[in-house]
Write a protein that holds these residues in place. Structure first.
Motif, PDB file in Angstrom:
ATOM      1  N   ALA A 367       0.476  -2.627   8.876  1.00  0.00           N
ATOM      2  CA  ALA A 367      -0.699  -2.544   9.754  1.00  0.00           C
ATOM      3  C   ALA A 367      -1.992  -2.736   8.975  1.00  0.00           C
ATOM      4  O   ALA A 367      -2.912  -3.433   9.418  1.00  0.00           O
ATOM      5  CB  ALA A 367      -0.707  -1.208  10.488  1.00  0.00           C
ATOM      6  N   ALA A 368      -2.084  -2.113   7.803  1.00  0.00           N
ATOM      7  CA  ALA A 368      -3.288  -2.265   6.984  1.00  0.00           C
ATOM      8  C   ALA A 368      -3.448  -3.712   6.526  1.00  0.00           C
ATOM      9  O   ALA A 368      -4.556  -4.268   6.533  1.00  0.00           O
ATOM     10  CB  ALA A 368      -3.226  -1.332   5.778  1.00  0.00           C
ATOM     11  N   GLY A 369      -2.336  -4.340   6.127  1.00  0.00           N
ATOM     12  CA  GLY A 369      -2.396  -5.743   5.739  1.00  0.00           C
ATOM     13  C   GLY A 369      -2.771  -6.641   6.906  1.00  0.00           C
ATOM     14  O   GLY A 369      -3.527  -7.596   6.759  1.00  0.00           O
ATOM     15  N   LEU A 370      -2.252  -6.316   8.097  1.00  0.00           N
ATOM     16  CA  LEU A 370      -2.569  -7.095   9.291  1.00  0.00           C
ATOM     17  C   LEU A 370      -4.042  -7.008   9.657  1.00  0.00           C
ATOM     18  O   LEU A 370      -4.624  -7.980  10.147  1.00  0.00           O
ATOM     19  CB  LEU A 370      -1.720  -6.614  10.471  1.00  0.00           C
ATOM     20  CG  LEU A 370      -0.274  -7.114  10.550  1.00  0.00           C
ATOM     21  CD1 LEU A 370       0.491  -6.348  11.614  1.00  0.00           C
ATOM     22  CD2 LEU A 370      -0.238  -8.614  10.834  1.00  0.00           C
ATOM     23  N   SER A 371      -4.648  -5.851   9.452  1.00  0.00           N
ATOM     24  CA  SER A 371      -6.044  -5.670   9.842  1.00  0.00           C
ATOM     25  C   SER A 371      -6.929  -6.719   9.176  1.00  0.00           C
ATOM     26  O   SER A 371      -7.851  -7.266   9.796  1.00  0.00           O
ATOM     27  CB  SER A 371      -6.521  -4.265   9.475  1.00  0.00           C
ATOM     28  OG  SER A 371      -6.575  -4.087   8.064  1.00  0.00           O
ATOM     29  N   LYS A 584     -11.521  -3.891   3.381  1.00  0.00           N
ATOM     30  CA  LYS A 584     -12.201  -5.156   3.690  1.00  0.00           C
ATOM     31  C   LYS A 584     -12.340  -5.349   5.198  1.00  0.00           C
ATOM     32  O   LYS A 584     -13.395  -5.780   5.689  1.00  0.00           O
ATOM     33  CB  LYS A 584     -11.423  -6.322   3.081  1.00  0.00           C
ATOM     34  CG  LYS A 584     -11.453  -6.365   1.561  1.00  0.00           C
ATOM     35  CD  LYS A 584     -10.589  -7.512   1.036  1.00  0.00           C
ATOM     36  CE  LYS A 584     -10.593  -7.547  -0.478  1.00  0.00           C
ATOM     37  NZ  LYS A 584      -9.703  -8.623  -1.003  1.00  0.00           N
ATOM     38  N   ALA A 585     -11.264  -5.038   5.935  1.00  0.00           N
ATOM     39  CA  ALA A 585     -11.308  -5.214   7.387  1.00  0.00           C
ATOM     40  C   ALA A 585     -12.346  -4.295   8.015  1.00  0.00           C
ATOM     41  O   ALA A 585     -13.099  -4.706   8.909  1.00  0.00           O
ATOM     42  CB  ALA A 585      -9.929  -4.941   7.980  1.00  0.00           C
ATOM     43  N   MET A 586     -12.409  -3.038   7.563  1.00  0.00           N
ATOM     44  CA  MET A 586     -13.370  -2.092   8.119  1.00  0.00           C
ATOM     45  C   MET A 586     -14.804  -2.461   7.738  1.00  0.00           C
ATOM     46  O   MET A 586     -15.737  -2.253   8.528  1.00  0.00           O
ATOM     47  CB  MET A 586     -13.049  -0.677   7.641  1.00  0.00           C
ATOM     48  CG  MET A 586     -11.733  -0.131   8.151  1.00  0.00           C
ATOM     49  SD  MET A 586     -11.421   1.564   7.580  1.00  0.00           S
ATOM     50  CE  MET A 586     -12.679   2.467   8.500  1.00  0.00           C
ATOM     51  N   THR A 587     -14.975  -3.001   6.554  1.00  0.00           N
ATOM     52  CA  THR A 587     -16.315  -3.385   6.111  1.00  0.00           C
ATOM     53  C   THR A 587     -16.833  -4.567   6.910  1.00  0.00           C
ATOM     54  O   THR A 587     -18.016  -4.612   7.285  1.00  0.00           O
ATOM     55  CB  THR A 587     -16.297  -3.720   4.612  1.00  0.00           C
ATOM     56  OG1 THR A 587     -15.828  -2.576   3.876  1.00  0.00           O
ATOM     57  CG2 THR A 587     -17.680  -4.085   4.112  1.00  0.00           C
TER      58      THR A 587
END
Length: 672
Positions: A367-371, A584-587
């Motif tokens: 899931a984290a990689g997918l984000s 990175k996704a959240m940023t």
């Protein structure tokens, strides 16, 4: 030569030609002649029953006098055996593949009847001669026929394009396996919820054609418009609410478990789906035969649900000519699941829907990689990610020489487990669990981790004191802890905590205990918490998908598939850490909300390790508030414990409301 002809008779090209050739009636004796012009241009000549010759298709009429070589091939249909005709046609098309018979193989000409215009011209002329003796009228008739022929040619080309498009659409539809769709109703929160269940496959395709086989390269050069190559069929079960208005505004949640190699059955049949494997309130299996029950704490009232089985798990399989190893790796797995999500929201018109992902265990790694991957590859920005029993940094789980962090990060869960089984000292045992954990965390994050850092520089007196404290929180004898150099690996804790009772504790859920094959040994023979649910979930899923969802397959449903060796090629000679991908996704997407769900009795992915990883992400203060952590009095599969299941449902409802940010809360990133 015989082998070549035999292989050709089995080919798709021959079947297309033979079908058309053998399917034509032979009412008129007609000859198709094929020759070469002086400039070596192939020319096809039709000769009708009256002996009139005319070039076929769009060929110029002035090529006829240039025929200087006798006809190479002359086919004259006669009432002979179809087998003989088929054999002759096979030889012809095998050795003369550039020759196309427009009367007998119109498909290959890109038109239902490419010769119709010429036949119309000839027939119209003959009819005109018979019906009128007036040369002027005949001339006008011929002129009109030629004009109509030219107009008809353009019309036929348009018709050909439409037919090609229809054929392609039909082929694409035929390539997609049939879906099983059923309708159901469940009561959640005292209210009936109507929903549709869809079970079936999504076909993954290689649109880039990078993996074509060597023996197909020459064919690909000639066929530039070749359809994308299917690589795998991914099985899924989707639940969509029928009584909640437009799907464009309704959230859709994609769910999967971990492993790697695990199907989505655990989250599906344990916590999120509308039907649930029946267990005791503590999460223990009931005696077989196993049963299903309505899950009145399902998530379908808040969001549509799509449970995904990665390739090789569940009913999902790679295509016969595709190596399953192409999907067995960290990067490969993310790419295939991301492609499934893209295809699903495309086929079901869910691009405008709020989107959530729920992963458990290694599924949180995915899931984290997918984000990050979904954002970069497809421009899919998620509203929320739910990480159940998370592992983002594998360094927090690996008890290997030189890596001391797991010893400190596991200690609070050791304390919770010892407290549950009443193995702590009377002073500590009498305290509430949360107080025990607070003290264990304080010691692990300060005094204990500093002692591990000192290593051999630690004095004997100091080492004895640390060993006593570790024993105090773990429930193991101080002498044994000192013998282990104050470092307790998880496998020894599983077998030594209750060794005097000839019992071992569960890894996924340390509340569970199991008998020993060989009491007194150090090695863990099996996981009691895994055995407690595997039979129940496997049996109920296999019955449910066929009996209630009406999906049929003779394939074994792989709850845990063997996908090893699993490739970590992007993390060679280092620990995989997907917290960086999530960062990175959240940023880049400041609206993305992340929710970690941790069980106090989870010794597979301890809660303190997950908290430590989040604390090390280095998030900007403005988005640090987008991360939420919730703790449960349960284990890895926190939802099998009935009180945790109820809390899990309520917490998800709150998370969805928080993640659906109103337009008025837009981030002022362009503010001067």
């Amino acid at each position: 030569m015989i082998a070549i002809i035999a292989a050709y008779l089995e080919s798709e090209l021959f079947r297309e030609i033979a079908d058309e050739f053998l399917g034509i009636g032979m009412k008129e004796a007609r000859t198709i002649q094929i020759g070469l012009c002086e400039d070596s241009t192939p020319i096809r000549i039709r000769q009708d029953a009256c002996g009139h010759s005319a070039p076929l298709n769009d060929q110029k009429s002035d090529v006829r006098p240039q025929l200087c070589k006798s006809m190479l091939v002359s086919i004259q249909p006669v009432p002979v055996s179809k087998h003989l005709i088929a054999f002759c046609l096979a030889l012809l098309t095998l050795f003369c593949p550039s020759f196309v018979f427009c009367d007998y193989a119109p498909k290959l000409m890109g038109s239902p009847s490419a010769c119709a215009a010429d036949e119309s011209e000839s027939d119209d002329s003959e009819d005109s001669e018979e019906k009128s003796a007036d040369d002027k009228a005949t001339s006008k008739s011929k002129s009109k026929a030629k004009t109509d022929s030219k107009t008809g040619s353009n019309s036929k080309k348009d018709s050909s394009k439409e037919k090609d498009k229809d054929d392609k659409d039909k082929k694409d539809k035929d390539d997609e396996p049939n879906l099983s769709v059923t309708e159901h109703t469940i009561t959640i929160g005292g209210k009936p919820v109507k929903y549709k269940a869809t079970a079936g496959f999504v076909v993954l395709k290689d649109f880039s054609d990078k993996k074509r086989k060597e023996d197909d390269k020459e064919k690909d050069k000639k066929d530039k418009k070749k359809d994308p190559r299917p690589t795998a069929k991914m099985f899924f079960i989707a639940y969509t609410r029928e009584d909640a208005g437009s799907s464009a505004k309704r959230p859709v949640t994609f769910s999967f478990n971990g492993g790697p190699g695990s199907a989505s059955v655990w989250l599906h049949m344990g916590g999120l789906g509308p039907r649930r494997a029946k267990l005791t309130d503590r999460g223990e299996a009931l005696p077989p035969p196993y049963k299903l029950e309505d899950n009145n704490y399902a998530w379908i009232d808040e969001s549509d649900l799509v449970f995904i089985d990665p390739v090789s798990t569940g009913f999902s399989r790679s295509e016969p000519d595709e190596d399953p190893k192409n999907f067995h790796g960290y990067r490969e797995d993310i790419e295939s699941v991301a492609e499934f999500i893209r295809l699903y929201i495309t086929k079901n018109q869910r691009w405008a829907s709020p989107k959530f992902i729920v992963g458990e265990s290694y599924g949180t790694t995915r899931a984290a990689g997918l984000s990050d991957y979904l954002q970069r590859r497809y421009g899919i920005y998620l509203n929320g990610i739910v990480l159940v029993s998370a592992v983002l940094n594998f360094a927090t789980l690996d008890f290997s020489p030189g890596n001391d962090s797991p010893y400190a990060l596991y200690l609070p869960t050791y304390a919770a487990t010892a407290w549950y089984h009443k193995r702590l000292s009377p002073e500590l045992q009498s305290k509430p669990l949360l107080e025990v954990l607070r003290q264990a965390e304080e010691f692990a994050s300060k005094e204990y981790v500093l002692s591990l850092f000192e290593g051999d520089r630690l004095s004997g007196e100091r080492k004895n004191a640390i060993a006593e404290k570790v024993a105090y929180f773990s429930g193991l004898p101080a002498s044994y802890v000192k013998q282990l150099d104050t470092r307790i690996p998880d496998d020894l804790f599983f077998t030594h905590l209750l060794m005097d009772r000839n019992r071992q504790i569960g890894r996924y859920d340390s509340r569970f205990t199991g008998l020993r094959y060989k009491p007194g040994r150090d090695d863990m023979e099996f996981d009691p918490s895994g055995e407690a649910v595997t039979g129940t979930f496997t049996a109920t899923l296999n019955d449910y998908v066929r009996r209630e969802l009406k999906f049929e397959s003779e394939l074994p449903y792989e709850t845990i598939a063997n996908v090893w060796p699993w490739s970590y090629r992007n993390a060679t000679n280092k620990y995989l850490n997907v917290a960086e991908d999530l960062f990175k996704a959240m940023t880049r997407n400041p609206y993305l909300k992340v929710w970690l769900c941790c069980g106090y009795y989870d010794l597979a992915t301890p809660y303190f390790a997950a908290k430590y990883t989040i604390d090390q992400m280095g998030l900007d203060p403005s988005i640090r508030k987008n991360v939420k952590i919730t703790y449960y009095d349960s284990g890895h599969m926190l939802y099998i414990y009935k009180p945790a299941l109820i809390q899990f449902k309520q917490d998800f409802s709150d998370f969805v409301k928080d993640a659906l940010v109103p337009e008025s809360s837009a981030v002022p990133s362009a503010e001067p």
